[in-house]
Design a protein around this motif. Sequence first.
Motif, PDB file in Angstrom:
ATOM      1  N   LYS A  58       0.836  -1.204   0.000  1.00  0.00           N
ATOM      2  CA  LYS A  58       0.000   0.000   0.000  1.00  0.00           C
ATOM      3  C   LYS A  58       0.867   1.249   0.000  1.00  0.00           C
ATOM      4  O   LYS A  58       0.520   2.267  -0.617  1.00  0.00           O
ATOM      5  N   THR A  59       1.982   1.188   0.712  1.00  0.00           N
ATOM      6  CA  THR A  59       2.950   2.286   0.713  1.00  0.00           C
ATOM      7  C   THR A  59       4.307   1.736   0.299  1.00  0.00           C
ATOM      8  O   THR A  59       4.632   0.579   0.567  1.00  0.00           O
ATOM      9  N   GLN A  60       5.099   2.553  -0.327  1.00  0.00           N
ATOM     10  CA  GLN A  60       6.353   2.071  -0.889  1.00  0.00           C
ATOM     11  C   GLN A  60       7.455   1.918   0.162  1.00  0.00           C
ATOM     12  O   GLN A  60       7.495   2.643   1.154  1.00  0.00           O
ATOM     13  N   VAL A  61       8.332   0.975  -0.099  1.00  0.00           N
ATOM     14  CA  VAL A  61       9.526   0.788   0.715  1.00  0.00           C
ATOM     15  C   VAL A  61      10.470   1.962   0.480  1.00  0.00           C
ATOM     16  O   VAL A  61      10.680   2.390  -0.661  1.00  0.00           O
ATOM     17  N   ALA A  62      11.039   2.466   1.543  1.00  0.00           N
ATOM     18  CA  ALA A  62      12.088   3.476   1.431  1.00  0.00           C
ATOM     19  C   ALA A  62      13.434   2.766   1.541  1.00  0.00           C
ATOM     20  O   ALA A  62      13.750   2.182   2.577  1.00  0.00           O
ATOM     21  N   TYR A  63      14.201   2.776   0.478  1.00  0.00           N
ATOM     22  CA  TYR A  63      15.482   2.080   0.479  1.00  0.00           C
ATOM     23  C   TYR A  63      16.500   2.792   1.372  1.00  0.00           C
ATOM     24  O   TYR A  63      16.584   4.026   1.399  1.00  0.00           O
ATOM     25  N   THR A  64      17.253   1.973   2.111  1.00  0.00           N
ATOM     26  CA  THR A  64      18.322   2.461   2.978  1.00  0.00           C
ATOM     27  C   THR A  64      19.470   1.468   2.893  1.00  0.00           C
ATOM     28  O   THR A  64      19.404   0.489   2.146  1.00  0.00           O
ATOM     29  N   ASN A  65      20.500   1.681   3.697  1.00  0.00           N
ATOM     30  CA  ASN A  65      21.594   0.703   3.755  1.00  0.00           C
ATOM     31  C   ASN A  65      21.133  -0.637   4.320  1.00  0.00           C
ATOM     32  O   ASN A  65      21.812  -1.651   4.160  1.00  0.00           O
ATOM     33  N   HIS A  66      19.977  -0.641   5.004  1.00  0.00           N
ATOM     34  CA  HIS A  66      19.445  -1.877   5.580  1.00  0.00           C
ATOM     35  C   HIS A  66      18.341  -2.494   4.735  1.00  0.00           C
ATOM     36  O   HIS A  66      17.880  -3.589   5.044  1.00  0.00           O
ATOM     37  N   ILE A  67      17.888  -1.778   3.705  1.00  0.00           N
ATOM     38  CA  ILE A  67      16.749  -2.239   2.898  1.00  0.00           C
ATOM     39  C   ILE A  67      17.055  -2.014   1.426  1.00  0.00           C
ATOM     40  O   ILE A  67      17.207  -0.859   0.986  1.00  0.00           O
ATOM     41  N   GLN A  68      17.147  -3.111   0.675  1.00  0.00           N
ATOM     42  CA  GLN A  68      17.442  -3.048  -0.749  1.00  0.00           C
ATOM     43  C   GLN A  68      16.693  -4.172  -1.473  1.00  0.00           C
ATOM     44  O   GLN A  68      16.402  -5.212  -0.869  1.00  0.00           O
ATOM     45  N   PRO A  69      16.406  -4.017  -2.761  1.00  0.00           N
ATOM     46  CA  PRO A  69      15.763  -5.097  -3.514  1.00  0.00           C
ATOM     47  C   PRO A  69      16.784  -6.102  -4.021  1.00  0.00           C
ATOM     48  O   PRO A  69      17.958  -5.763  -4.249  1.00  0.00           O
ATOM     49  N   VAL A  70      16.350  -7.339  -4.200  1.00  0.00           N
ATOM     50  CA  VAL A  70      17.192  -8.368  -4.794  1.00  0.00           C
ATOM     51  C   VAL A  70      16.872  -8.456  -6.281  1.00  0.00           C
ATOM     52  O   VAL A  70      15.756  -8.143  -6.707  1.00  0.00           O
ATOM     53  N   CYS A  71      17.829  -8.871  -7.083  1.00  0.00           N
ATOM     54  CA  CYS A  71      17.615  -9.051  -8.521  1.00  0.00           C
ATOM     55  C   CYS A  71      16.987 -10.415  -8.801  1.00  0.00           C
ATOM     56  O   CYS A  71      17.189 -11.377  -8.052  1.00  0.00           O
ATOM     57  N   LEU A  72      16.270 -10.503  -9.912  1.00  0.00           N
ATOM     58  CA  LEU A  72      15.675 -11.753 -10.367  1.00  0.00           C
ATOM     59  C   LEU A  72      16.335 -12.173 -11.676  1.00  0.00           C
ATOM     60  O   LEU A  72      16.453 -11.357 -12.600  1.00  0.00           O
ATOM     61  N   PRO A  73      16.750 -13.434 -11.798  1.00  0.00           N
ATOM     62  CA  PRO A  73      17.453 -13.876 -13.006  1.00  0.00           C
ATOM     63  C   PRO A  73      16.499 -14.310 -14.121  1.00  0.00           C
ATOM     64  O   PRO A  73      15.442 -14.890 -13.871  1.00  0.00           O
ATOM     65  N   SER A  74      16.903 -14.049 -15.351  1.00  0.00           N
ATOM     66  CA  SER A  74      16.120 -14.496 -16.504  1.00  0.00           C
ATOM     67  C   SER A  74      16.562 -15.874 -16.981  1.00  0.00           C
ATOM     68  O   SER A  74      15.865 -16.509 -17.776  1.00  0.00           O
ATOM     69  N   LYS A  75      17.713 -16.328 -16.522  1.00  0.00           N
ATOM     70  CA  LYS A  75      18.218 -17.655 -16.890  1.00  0.00           C
ATOM     71  C   LYS A  75      18.983 -18.240 -15.709  1.00  0.00           C
ATOM     72  O   LYS A  75      19.512 -17.501 -14.869  1.00  0.00           O
ATOM     73  N   ASP A  76      19.040 -19.563 -15.634  1.00  0.00           N
ATOM     74  CA  ASP A  76      19.679 -20.187 -14.462  1.00  0.00           C
ATOM     75  C   ASP A  76      20.346 -21.524 -14.749  1.00  0.00           C
ATOM     76  O   ASP A  76      20.848 -22.174 -13.837  1.00  0.00           O
TER      77      ASP A  76
END
Length: 290
Positions: free
Chosen positions: A143-161
């Motif tokens: 409902k509300t967006q994450v505020a990125y900090t040094n403690h909060i970051q998104p992980v990447c998703l792979p297109s191939k594995d």
Amino acid sequence: MNFPALAVVVFFAASAAAQQQCGQTPVPPNLGSKEGNEEIVGGTNAQPYSWPWQVVWCKSGWFGCSLECGGSVIDNGWVVTAGHCVYGSTNSPSSFRVKVGVYSEDSSSESGEQVLEVQAIHLHPKYQANPDPQWDIALIELKTQVAYTNHIQPVCLPSKDSTVVVEPNSAWVTGWGTTTEDGSISKTLRQVKVPFVNPPTCEIDYPHTINEEVMICAGQKNLDTCQGDSGGPLVVQNPNGTWYMYGLTSFGQGCAEYKHPGIYSRVTAYCDWIAQTTSNKVQCQDPMNF
């Protein structure tokens, strides 16, 4: 709406840059070779805030927010978890919260923690609960967006594995799950390095169960996830230091048992669905394109 040509170039450049900023760990994780006797199962306490995409998927109540599952930030408005963590509750998003930026799962006062309300729960349309979860993934719209900090970051998703999720490679998994089978959950985040198990071997361990299209096997005796770790990330760092999530903790026979590795939802199977559900805000990327 018509954009001037220069504005279009700037817009797409900004979008590409935003995508490339996933998978970063401002607080470096401890990836040393030390093997703990304590358990996630078989792991060690994580360096606080070193897995900054890890979230607590929790049920909101009078006494705070109690752990249901793990999950991962994949965008400032989206979190991913296992389908079985939300099955039967997709019409009750207001009953849940997503807690980010914490080391202790039961924390209510860690510096920088955020507790976010849920707008919608998107269970994969092919999800099957029995006899074991299949197509075991759900997207949590915030409902509300994450505020990125040094403690909060998104992980990447792979297109191939295909060259990553195979023996003898390994991955890292994290969570607050039980420290022994049917035991108590860990109050602090734990981590363990688990080896991948190739599908033919895994099929022997789990007869007539493994769907290679949507499942990855990883773990061995004394190295595994357990109850409460469901929905959490299975990640591998690519050669340029960026972290990609290849799996979500799904199910397994017991915890850390001989010839019973953990089963993880295979992220690459869901790239199209994730992009469609998030209106292309979240897209899988080539993990070797650096």
